[in-house]
Design a protein around this motif. Structure first.
Motif, PDB file in Angstrom:
ATOM      1  N   GLU A 111      -4.356  -4.128   2.833  1.00  0.00           N
ATOM      2  CA  GLU A 111      -4.090  -5.391   2.103  1.00  0.00           C
ATOM      3  C   GLU A 111      -5.293  -6.333   2.206  1.00  0.00           C
ATOM      4  O   GLU A 111      -6.026  -6.305   3.159  1.00  0.00           O
ATOM      5  N   MET A 145      -6.126  -5.774  -2.491  1.00  0.00           N
ATOM      6  CA  MET A 145      -5.518  -4.501  -2.070  1.00  0.00           C
ATOM      7  C   MET A 145      -6.486  -3.348  -2.319  1.00  0.00           C
ATOM      8  O   MET A 145      -7.095  -3.239  -3.378  1.00  0.00           O
ATOM      9  N   VAL A 164      -2.520   1.919   2.309  1.00  0.00           N
ATOM     10  CA  VAL A 164      -2.784   0.690   1.576  1.00  0.00           C
ATOM     11  C   VAL A 164      -3.374  -0.333   2.543  1.00  0.00           C
ATOM     12  O   VAL A 164      -2.780  -0.630   3.574  1.00  0.00           O
ATOM     13  N   ALA A 174       5.257   4.139   0.405  1.00  0.00           N
ATOM     14  CA  ALA A 174       6.461   4.277   1.235  1.00  0.00           C
ATOM     15  C   ALA A 174       7.217   5.573   0.934  1.00  0.00           C
ATOM     16  O   ALA A 174       7.827   6.149   1.825  1.00  0.00           O
ATOM     17  N   ALA A 194       0.820  -4.435  -7.100  1.00  0.00           N
ATOM     18  CA  ALA A 194       0.839  -4.297  -5.639  1.00  0.00           C
ATOM     19  C   ALA A 194       2.173  -3.779  -5.106  1.00  0.00           C
ATOM     20  O   ALA A 194       2.204  -2.889  -4.243  1.00  0.00           O
ATOM     21  N   SER A 195       3.271  -4.307  -5.640  1.00  0.00           N
ATOM     22  CA  SER A 195       4.555  -3.897  -5.063  1.00  0.00           C
ATOM     23  C   SER A 195       4.877  -2.446  -5.435  1.00  0.00           C
ATOM     24  O   SER A 195       5.413  -1.691  -4.614  1.00  0.00           O
ATOM     25  N   ARG A 204       2.867  -0.271  -3.067  1.00  0.00           N
ATOM     26  CA  ARG A 204       3.498  -0.198  -1.739  1.00  0.00           C
ATOM     27  C   ARG A 204       4.689   0.759  -1.769  1.00  0.00           C
ATOM     28  O   ARG A 204       4.911   1.530  -0.827  1.00  0.00           O
ATOM     29  N   GLN A 205       5.447   0.724  -2.860  1.00  0.00           N
ATOM     30  CA  GLN A 205       6.569   1.657  -3.029  1.00  0.00           C
ATOM     31  C   GLN A 205       6.051   3.105  -3.019  1.00  0.00           C
ATOM     32  O   GLN A 205       6.616   3.980  -2.365  1.00  0.00           O
TER      33      GLN A 205
END
Lengths: 405, 64
Positions: free
Chosen positions: B64, B1, B62, B53, B45-46, B49-50
């Motif tokens: 990947e 990432m 981001v 968003a 990573a999650s 992404r949040q």
């Protein structure tokens, strides 16, 4: 939601909430959302801007550079008659970049996550002190006067450098300013009084600067980067936005929790900051007190959701119904403090998203995270039907909240 | 990432810092985003992404 809307008719906006559903957006908004993401509505001056009801389309349009927040552009759907004598934008929330960014960046520093966290102990002290006073005073009491309004008023006064002793003056004028049905001249007069008051304060900061935000603006005036009128108008924006919104969230949130005892119980029994922070996000989503919609005007033709928004068309992005979009939030009409609601649009979206949101979040975390634990027997001291709701406000809430314990 | 930020677009909402403070910070003078770690470890990573968003200014990209 059984209400239907005849597609041949253009519904009025804003419209009334259902009498027995004071926490839900008006039924007509639910009906319009079911029909599609966009609809035409009729507003106070007879014009018919687009109403955007679905979450994805709201986010897309609020972040679209072809969409303008400039209140002086033809087609912009004003929420009320103009406040300034010359029709100019009264604050950067009604301007586009680069002017918007120039002014906003001057006041962003106190609202960083780190700076806001440093205020948390002081906010905790304010909240504890107000609860001490409340418990020592008459029972029942109006929670708005005793708690919901003083918490954010004390905080924003400290941050801006406004004497809290003047709170009756600025609270009274703020109330007039944000009433949807206030007489235009009365609103303009309230705005003028607030500008005069802030202008006087800025003048004093020019001579005797302190550590507060108005003193920082006074420095900008001295440096020739800001006019005194811009500074005074920014002060009015921050003062009004800084206490009205959070106060309404504290009081209306408390009422919503009292009406959802299983949810209130979660907060009463926890000191887990993650659970409390999540509860704040869900209450922001569910209550979405900025119920007059975000206002914009299209700069170019925009194709979206099978429709064409023409250049010059007005847009109202109704974030209250956007936050109840089942595509974005499953079972959206249920208050569920454990859901992940962080993507809500209660603070708006795009470059105009609420400046004070980190501060508002922290204040709400401290207020909700303390009040119900310290006063576990808190209850409504009247019937729900007798609560005066701010149906007439630009910002939703309750005028009074009698509580006992 | 890999993360790319756009400081000119940033409006200092601070939501990226709240989402993942190990990766994002804010400048003291105006709250504009500072990238602490452009290639964060997989366990973040999650949260990253949040952060992307919820960024209201779409200032976080981001790859990947």
């Amino acid at each position: 939601m059984t209400e239907t809307v005849n597609p041949a008719e253009v519904p009025q906006f804003p419209s009334a909430r259902a009498a027995r559903c004071p926490f839900d957006p008006p039924p007509v908004l639910h009906a319009l959302q079911e029909q599609g993401p966009l609809a035409k509505v009729r507003v106070w001056d007879g014009t018919t801007p687009w109403l955007v009801t679905r979450y994805e389309e709201q986010r897309a349009l609020l972040a679209d550079p072809r969409v303008s927040a400039d209140v002086t552009r033809p087609g912009y759907p004003r929420s009320a008659p103009v406040l300034s004598k010359d029709g100019s934008a009264i604050s950067f929330i009604l301007m586009d970049d680069p002017e918007h960014a120039r002014l906003r960046r001057m006041v962003q520093a106190p609202f960083t996550v780190r700076r806001v966290e440093t205020l948390r102990p002081a906010v905790q002290k304010i909240v504890d002190g107000l609860i001490d006073d409340m418990l020592a005073g008459p029972n029942p009491v109006d929670l708005v006067e005793a708690f919901a309004l003083p918490v954010p008023s004390l905080v924003i006064c400290e941050l801006l450098g406004v004497p809290y002793a003047d709170h009756e003056f600025f609270q009274d004028n703020s109330k007039i300013l944000i009433r949807r049905d206030a007489d235009p001249e009365e609103r303009a007069a309230a705005f003028a009084r607030l500008v005069e008051y802030l202008d006087d304060l800025v003048g004093r900061k020019l001579d005797h600067p302190g550590e507060d935000l108005l003193s920082r603006l006074a420095e900008r005036i001295k440096a020739g980067e800001l006019t005194r009128q811009e500074a005074a108008r920014m002060g009015v924006l921050l003062l009004v936005a800084g206490h009205e919104t959070t106060a309404n969230m504290i009081a209306l949130g408390t009422l919503a929790l009292l009406e959802h005892p299983d949810q209130l119980d979660l907060l009463r029994r926890t000191d887990d900051p993650k659970l409390i922070a999540g509860a704040v996000e869900e209450l922001l989503r569910y209550l979405n007190i900025t119920h007059s919609g975000r206002r914009r005007v299209a700069l170019e033709d925009i194709e979206i959701a099978g429709q064409v928004i023409r250049a010059g068309d007005g847009l109202i992005l109704a974030n209250d119904i956007g936050n109840r979009d089942p595509e974005a939030f499953p079972d959206p009409d249920r208050l569920d403090l454990r859901r992940d609601a962080r993507r809500h649009v209660a603070f708006g979206f795009g470059v105009h998203q609420c400046l004070g949101q980190p501060l508002a979040r922290m204040e709400l975390q401290v207020a909700y995270g303390t009040l119900y634990r310290r006063v576990p027997t808190l209850r409504l001291a009247t019937e729900l039907e007798r609560i005066p709701f701010k149906h007439d406000g630009q910002v939703y809430g309750v005028y009074e909240l009698p509580v006992a314990w | 990432m890999k993360i790319v930020i756009d400081q000119d677009r940033c409006i200092a909402s601070g939501q990226c810092v709240t989402a993942v403070g190990e990766v994002f910070d804010q400048r003291d003078e105006d709250g504009v985003v500072v990238l602490l770690d452009p290639t964060p470890p997989a366990e973040l990573a999650s949260a990253v992404r949040q952060a992307a968003a919820v960024c209201p200014a779409l200032a976080i990209r981001v790859e990947e």
